[in-house]
Motif scaffolding. Structure first.
Motif, PDB file in Angstrom:
ATOM      1  N   SER A  37       0.799  -1.227   0.000  1.00 30.16           N
ATOM      2  CA  SER A  37       0.000   0.000   0.000  1.00 30.16           C
ATOM      3  C   SER A  37       0.832   1.277   0.000  1.00 30.16           C
ATOM      4  O   SER A  37       0.272   2.375   0.012  1.00 30.16           O
ATOM      5  CB  SER A  37      -0.923  -0.004   1.215  1.00 30.16           C
ATOM      6  N   CYS A  38       2.156   1.184  -0.044  1.00 25.52           N
ATOM      7  CA  CYS A  38       2.980   2.387   0.115  1.00 25.52           C
ATOM      8  C   CYS A  38       2.773   3.402  -1.012  1.00 25.52           C
ATOM      9  O   CYS A  38       2.851   4.607  -0.770  1.00 25.52           O
ATOM     10  CB  CYS A  38       4.453   2.040   0.285  1.00 25.52           C
ATOM     11  N   GLU A 132      14.361   8.407  -8.575  1.00 28.16           N
ATOM     12  CA  GLU A 132      14.111   9.423  -7.547  1.00 28.16           C
ATOM     13  C   GLU A 132      12.684   9.331  -7.014  1.00 28.16           C
ATOM     14  O   GLU A 132      12.455   9.460  -5.810  1.00 28.16           O
ATOM     15  CB  GLU A 132      14.415  10.825  -8.075  1.00 28.16           C
ATOM     16  N   VAL A 133      11.708   9.094  -7.894  1.00 32.33           N
ATOM     17  CA  VAL A 133      10.320   8.938  -7.447  1.00 32.33           C
ATOM     18  C   VAL A 133      10.188   7.674  -6.600  1.00 32.33           C
ATOM     19  O   VAL A 133       9.607   7.697  -5.513  1.00 32.33           O
ATOM     20  CB  VAL A 133       9.341   8.900  -8.640  1.00 32.33           C
ATOM     21  N   PHE A 134      10.739   6.554  -7.080  1.00 31.89           N
ATOM     22  CA  PHE A 134      10.680   5.297  -6.324  1.00 31.89           C
ATOM     23  C   PHE A 134      11.338   5.480  -4.959  1.00 31.89           C
ATOM     24  O   PHE A 134      10.828   5.016  -3.946  1.00 31.89           O
ATOM     25  CB  PHE A 134      11.399   4.180  -7.071  1.00 31.89           C
ATOM     26  N   ARG A 135      12.471   6.142  -4.944  1.00 30.90           N
ATOM     27  CA  ARG A 135      13.213   6.360  -3.702  1.00 30.90           C
ATOM     28  C   ARG A 135      12.375   7.181  -2.725  1.00 30.90           C
ATOM     29  O   ARG A 135      12.339   6.887  -1.528  1.00 30.90           O
ATOM     30  CB  ARG A 135      14.522   7.079  -4.036  1.00 30.90           C
ATOM     31  N   GLU A 136      11.684   8.197  -3.235  1.00 29.51           N
ATOM     32  CA  GLU A 136      10.830   9.018  -2.377  1.00 29.51           C
ATOM     33  C   GLU A 136       9.664   8.198  -1.821  1.00 29.51           C
ATOM     34  O   GLU A 136       9.353   8.266  -0.637  1.00 29.51           O
ATOM     35  CB  GLU A 136      10.298  10.224  -3.161  1.00 29.51           C
ATOM     36  N   LEU A 138       9.499   4.916  -1.447  1.00 28.98           N
ATOM     37  CA  LEU A 138       9.969   3.828  -0.592  1.00 28.98           C
ATOM     38  C   LEU A 138      10.814   4.303   0.593  1.00 28.98           C
ATOM     39  O   LEU A 138      11.237   3.483   1.410  1.00 28.98           O
ATOM     40  CB  LEU A 138      10.791   2.830  -1.411  1.00 28.98           C
ATOM     41  N   SER A 139      11.057   5.592   0.707  1.00 30.42           N
ATOM     42  CA  SER A 139      11.988   6.099   1.722  1.00 30.42           C
ATOM     43  C   SER A 139      11.591   5.727   3.150  1.00 30.42           C
ATOM     44  O   SER A 139      12.456   5.622   4.018  1.00 30.42           O
ATOM     45  CB  SER A 139      12.140   7.615   1.599  1.00 30.42           C
ATOM     46  N   ARG A 140      10.324   5.490   3.401  1.00 32.22           N
ATOM     47  CA  ARG A 140       9.912   5.083   4.753  1.00 32.22           C
ATOM     48  C   ARG A 140      10.316   3.648   5.051  1.00 32.22           C
ATOM     49  O   ARG A 140      10.334   3.223   6.197  1.00 32.22           O
ATOM     50  CB  ARG A 140       8.394   5.208   4.904  1.00 32.22           C
ATOM     51  N   GLU A 141      10.648   2.893   4.024  1.00 30.07           N
ATOM     52  CA  GLU A 141      10.953   1.479   4.184  1.00 30.07           C
ATOM     53  C   GLU A 141      12.427   1.212   4.518  1.00 30.07           C
ATOM     54  O   GLU A 141      12.759   0.151   4.981  1.00 30.07           O
ATOM     55  CB  GLU A 141      10.605   0.714   2.896  1.00 30.07           C
ATOM     56  N   ASN A 143      16.705   2.906   5.388  1.00 24.98           N
ATOM     57  CA  ASN A 143      17.581   4.004   5.776  1.00 24.98           C
ATOM     58  C   ASN A 143      18.801   3.950   4.867  1.00 24.98           C
ATOM     59  O   ASN A 143      18.896   3.069   4.020  1.00 24.98           O
ATOM     60  CB  ASN A 143      17.961   3.910   7.262  1.00 24.98           C
ATOM     61  N   GLU A 144      19.735   4.876   5.018  1.00 19.84           N
ATOM     62  CA  GLU A 144      20.876   4.938   4.097  1.00 19.84           C
ATOM     63  C   GLU A 144      21.709   3.665   4.092  1.00 19.84           C
ATOM     64  O   GLU A 144      22.248   3.293   3.065  1.00 19.84           O
ATOM     65  CB  GLU A 144      21.768   6.135   4.431  1.00 19.84           C
ATOM     66  N   GLU A 145      21.799   2.982   5.222  1.00 17.08           N
ATOM     67  CA  GLU A 145      22.631   1.782   5.298  1.00 17.08           C
ATOM     68  C   GLU A 145      22.051   0.611   4.520  1.00 17.08           C
ATOM     69  O   GLU A 145      22.779  -0.228   4.020  1.00 17.08           O
ATOM     70  CB  GLU A 145      22.848   1.352   6.753  1.00 17.08           C
ATOM     71  N   ASN A 146      20.723   0.520   4.429  1.00 16.56           N
ATOM     72  CA  ASN A 146      20.140  -0.648   3.767  1.00 16.56           C
ATOM     73  C   ASN A 146      19.351  -0.284   2.510  1.00 16.56           C
ATOM     74  O   ASN A 146      18.574  -1.083   2.022  1.00 16.56           O
ATOM     75  CB  ASN A 146      19.275  -1.445   4.737  1.00 16.56           C
ATOM     76  N   GLU A 147      19.573   0.898   1.962  1.00 19.57           N
ATOM     77  CA  GLU A 147      18.834   1.334   0.775  1.00 19.57           C
ATOM     78  C   GLU A 147      18.964   0.343  -0.384  1.00 19.57           C
ATOM     79  O   GLU A 147      17.994   0.036  -1.062  1.00 19.57           O
ATOM     80  CB  GLU A 147      19.326   2.711   0.330  1.00 19.57           C
TER      81      GLU A 147
END
Length: 186
Positions: A37-38, A132-136, A138-141, A143-147
């Protein structure tokens, strides 16, 4: 011929294991959970932030919503189908529609541990825009270490872009490992 193929296979496994060991690259055995649902939640957030642009009553948004609903609720979406394509005019919402459809497909495949969803685009500019859209979304899913466990961009300029970003050395190392594993010449 059989002995040759077995020798090649064993050598390939040895080289692959050696590269992973040298890079200290560990593959995660766990499936990364992304909420199906993200995308819908992202759209709802955008509608709240900018109600004029994302108004579902606007004609263009009705068309985008229809395309979105037709793809994500398609009864032909199944784990047996291996390739999907979305064809719609520019500005019709293909980026978010394709991500939502891929996540829906992912939910159908969750019992299968050996799956990957590859999103293939024809131009590097489109790859960069969609990333960039996908990253925005999914960003709640992550952090920088596990992107890179969730999303990874790759095209011929990726290496140059990573060279410019020394602080992202982990991403460069993982990207290099993934590129070497995808190459038929490693």
């Amino acid at each position: 011929v059989e002995l040759f193929l077995i020798t090649e296979l064993l050598f390939s496994v040895l080289v692959d294991c050696d590269k992973k060991d040298a890079a200290e690259f560990k593959l995660s055995n766990s499936t990364k959970q992304i909420q199906t649902s993200c995308v819908q939640e992202y759209l709802e957030k955008k509608r709240e932030e900018n109600p004029k642009k994302f108004n579902p009553k606007l004609k263009v948004n009705k068309i985008k919503n229809k395309i979105f609903d037709n793809c994500t609720n398609n009864v032909k979406l199944s784990k047996e189908q291996k390739i999907y394509s979305i064809t719609a005019p520019t500005g019709a919402g293909k980026t978010l529609t394709s991500l939502a459809t891929a996540l829906k497909l992912k939910s159908l495949l969750e019992n299968n541990e050996n799956y990957k969803i590859h999103y293939v685009l024809p131009f590097t500019t489109i790859i960069d825009q969609n990333y960039e859209v996908f990253r925005e979304v999914l960003s709640r899913e992550f952090n920088e270490e596990n992107e890179n466990d969730f999303i990874m961009k790759h095209h011929y300029l990726t290496i140059e872009n990573l060279k410019k970003q020394d602080e992202r050395s982990e991403e460069r190392r993982v990207g290099k490992e993934c590129r070497s594993r995808w190459s038929p010449y490693h």
